[in-house]
Design an enzyme around this catalytic site. Structure first.
Site, PDB file in Angstrom:
ATOM      1  N   GLU A 189       0.481  -1.616  -0.174  1.00 43.43           N
ATOM      2  CA  GLU A 189      -0.166  -0.025  -0.052  1.00 43.43           C
ATOM      3  C   GLU A 189       0.805   1.116  -0.047  1.00 43.43           C
ATOM      4  O   GLU A 189       1.991   1.275   0.575  1.00 43.43           O
ATOM      5  CB  GLU A 189      -0.341   0.175   1.564  1.00 43.43           C
ATOM      6  CG  GLU A 189      -2.061  -0.896   1.329  1.00 43.43           C
ATOM      7  CD  GLU A 189      -2.735  -0.750   2.852  1.00 43.43           C
ATOM      8  OE1 GLU A 189      -3.853  -0.965   2.429  1.00 43.43           O
ATOM      9  OE2 GLU A 189      -2.090  -0.961   3.584  1.00 43.43           O
TER      10      GLU A 189
ATOM     11  N   CYS B  48       3.029   8.404   1.739  1.00 45.70           N
ATOM     12  CA  CYS B  48       3.494   6.899   2.721  1.00 45.70           C
ATOM     13  C   CYS B  48       3.601   5.776   2.585  1.00 45.70           C
ATOM     14  O   CYS B  48       2.914   5.358   2.006  1.00 45.70           O
ATOM     15  CB  CYS B  48       1.649   7.615   3.863  1.00 45.70           C
ATOM     16  SG  CYS B  48       2.575   6.526   5.375  1.00 45.70           S
TER      17      CYS B  48
ATOM     18  N   CYS C 114       4.383  -7.716   8.110  1.00 41.39           N
ATOM     19  CA  CYS C 114       5.242  -7.152   8.848  1.00 41.39           C
ATOM     20  C   CYS C 114       5.361  -7.730  10.421  1.00 41.39           C
ATOM     21  O   CYS C 114       5.147  -8.556  10.795  1.00 41.39           O
ATOM     22  CB  CYS C 114       4.850  -5.771  10.160  1.00 41.39           C
ATOM     23  SG  CYS C 114       6.387  -4.927  11.190  1.00 41.39           S
TER      24      CYS C 114
ATOM     25  N   CYS D 244       2.042  -5.591  16.284  1.00 44.71           N
ATOM     26  CA  CYS D 244       2.316  -4.112  16.783  1.00 44.71           C
ATOM     27  C   CYS D 244      -0.127  -4.485  17.616  1.00 44.71           C
ATOM     28  O   CYS D 244      -0.449  -4.707  16.199  1.00 44.71           O
ATOM     29  CB  CYS D 244       2.475  -2.601  16.919  1.00 44.71           C
ATOM     30  SG  CYS D 244       3.748  -2.660  16.972  1.00 44.71           S
TER      31      CYS D 244
ATOM     32  N   CYS E   1      -1.944  -2.881  14.950  1.00 43.63           N
ATOM     33  CA  CYS E   1      -1.759  -2.641  13.788  1.00 43.63           C
ATOM     34  C   CYS E   1      -2.284  -3.413  13.049  1.00 43.63           C
ATOM     35  O   CYS E   1      -2.181  -4.606  12.498  1.00 43.63           O
ATOM     36  CB  CYS E   1      -0.361  -1.532  14.095  1.00 43.63           C
ATOM     37  SG  CYS E   1       0.097  -2.117  12.045  1.00 43.63           S
TER      38      CYS E   1
ATOM     39  N   CYS F 226      -3.884   1.334   8.146  1.00 44.13           N
ATOM     40  CA  CYS F 226      -2.943   0.863   7.151  1.00 44.13           C
ATOM     41  C   CYS F 226      -2.837  -0.446   7.224  1.00 44.13           C
ATOM     42  O   CYS F 226      -3.096  -1.531   8.233  1.00 44.13           O
ATOM     43  CB  CYS F 226      -1.219   1.359   8.047  1.00 44.13           C
ATOM     44  SG  CYS F 226       0.262   0.625   7.436  1.00 44.13           S
TER      45      CYS F 226
END
Length: 341
Positions: A88, A101, A108, A112, A115, A329
């Site tokens: 993205e 961004c 990932c 977290c 997220c 995100c």
């Protein structure tokens, strides 16, 4: 081979190995980094022979879909990498200029809790060319210059350290796009050794730490990285970054309703960063379908900001851009399916 990730010097060596005239390297470099062309068939001052020779060594990246905000014109791109991975990119218009961004990884592994990007885990790092393409494609589509880049999309930039450093080297190359280092912000959840390694490079980029908590225990509940590095270690690394670069630090603080948004949290945050040359970005957390966290209410956000200002902390509430187009995100990527290894 990936010539879109090469410096001009490396590209010159590549051209020599192909037994082509040396001046062709500069032409190809400019096509990639000044004209934002990754398709050799559009490189009009190259012969068909040269185009065929380099075709396999430029990644073929395509736009899968895009969403445009009716509220503020923000554009969210979903792009497909050569191996089918999705990433993205978000293009935002601000009064001070356009910002992009970008993602630094497909997925990932930082974990977290609030997220969406980390839910599928890490699949792989992105190459410099794949990060550059996100910026270049946004400019080609809009016809507008990008004046700021934030490495805050999917992924932990310092977990893909070498490729991110090469990306910064190429995007700031005066023979290419020539963006100022001061126009780049790199955001990290806090990989302490890498923060220090970044500091030693003495780049003039802005370093942003995802802080999100005021005690080690609270941070561990939100961010697994806190199991490896204490708040003290992390903030000491930030101080080291400032000592080495002279660049003001940014602390990202996602406000989660009933978790880290009380008056006590605001006072502890002020005490933690007192005396540091720093700025705090308050971010009401985006709701994520797979998580139970909710963003703080406006009244709580304003109160938190007022307390920090009372203690003379520089603070802003981040403006939510593109809230009507899956702004959280990682959400668009998940919606269209994540290719797994």
């Amino acid at each position: 081979m990936d010539i879109a990730s090469m410096t001009l010097e490396e590209l010159t060596e590549y051209i020599k190995e192909k037994k082509l005239p040396g001046f062709r390297a500069k032409q190809i470099f400019e096509w990639l980094h000044k004209h934002f062309i990754y398709d050799p068939s559009l490189m009009t001052n190259l012969s068909n022979e040269i185009r065929e020779k380099i075709k396999a060594d430029i990644p073929e990246i395509t736009e899968e879909t895009r969403l445009v905000s009716e509220k503020d014109g923000t554009i969210k791109f979903l792009m497909r990498m050569p191996d089918g991975q999705m990433i993205e990119t978000v293009f935002m218009r601000y009064h001070h200029g356009n910002s992009v961004c970008i993602s630094s990884q497909a997925g990932c592994r930082m974990g977290c809790r609030f997220c969406a990007s980390t839910i599928g885990g890490l699949v792989r790092n992105l190459a410099p060319s794949e990060m550059l393409y996100q910026v270049y494609h946004a400019m080609k589509v809009t016809g507008e210059r990008v004046s700021n880049i934030v490495i805050m999309g999917t992924g932990e930039p310092l977990d893909n350290y070498d490729n991110v450093m090469r990306f910064i080297e190429l995007i700031t190359d005066e023979k290419g796009y020539n963006l100022s280092e001061r126009s780049i912000t790199l955001s990290s959840c806090g990989l302490v050794p890498k923060i220090k390694e970044l500091a030693d490079r003495k780049l003039q980029i802005t370093f942003a730490l995802s802080l999100h908590a005021t005690t080690d225990e609270e941070r561990k509940a939100l961010m697994p990285v806190a199991e490896r590095y204490t708040l003290k270690e992390t903030l000491d690394a930030c101080r080291y970054y400032f000592e080495k670069t002279g660049r003001r630090l940014t602390f990202e603080y996602s406000l989660v309703r009933g978790v880290n948004d009380s008056e006590g949290h605001a006072k502890r945050l002020a005490a933690l960063i007192k005396g540091m040359n720093a700025h705090v970005n308050l971010i009401p957390v985006n709701p994520v379908e797979e998580r139970s966290y909710k963003g703080s209410e406006t009244q709580a956000v304003d109160k938190f900001k007022n307390i920090l200002e009372k203690y003379r902390i520089n603070v802003t509430i981040r403006k939510g851009m593109g809230s009507d187009i899956d702004a959280a995100c990682g959400q668009l990527r998940r919606k269209y399916g994540i290719k797994q290894e």
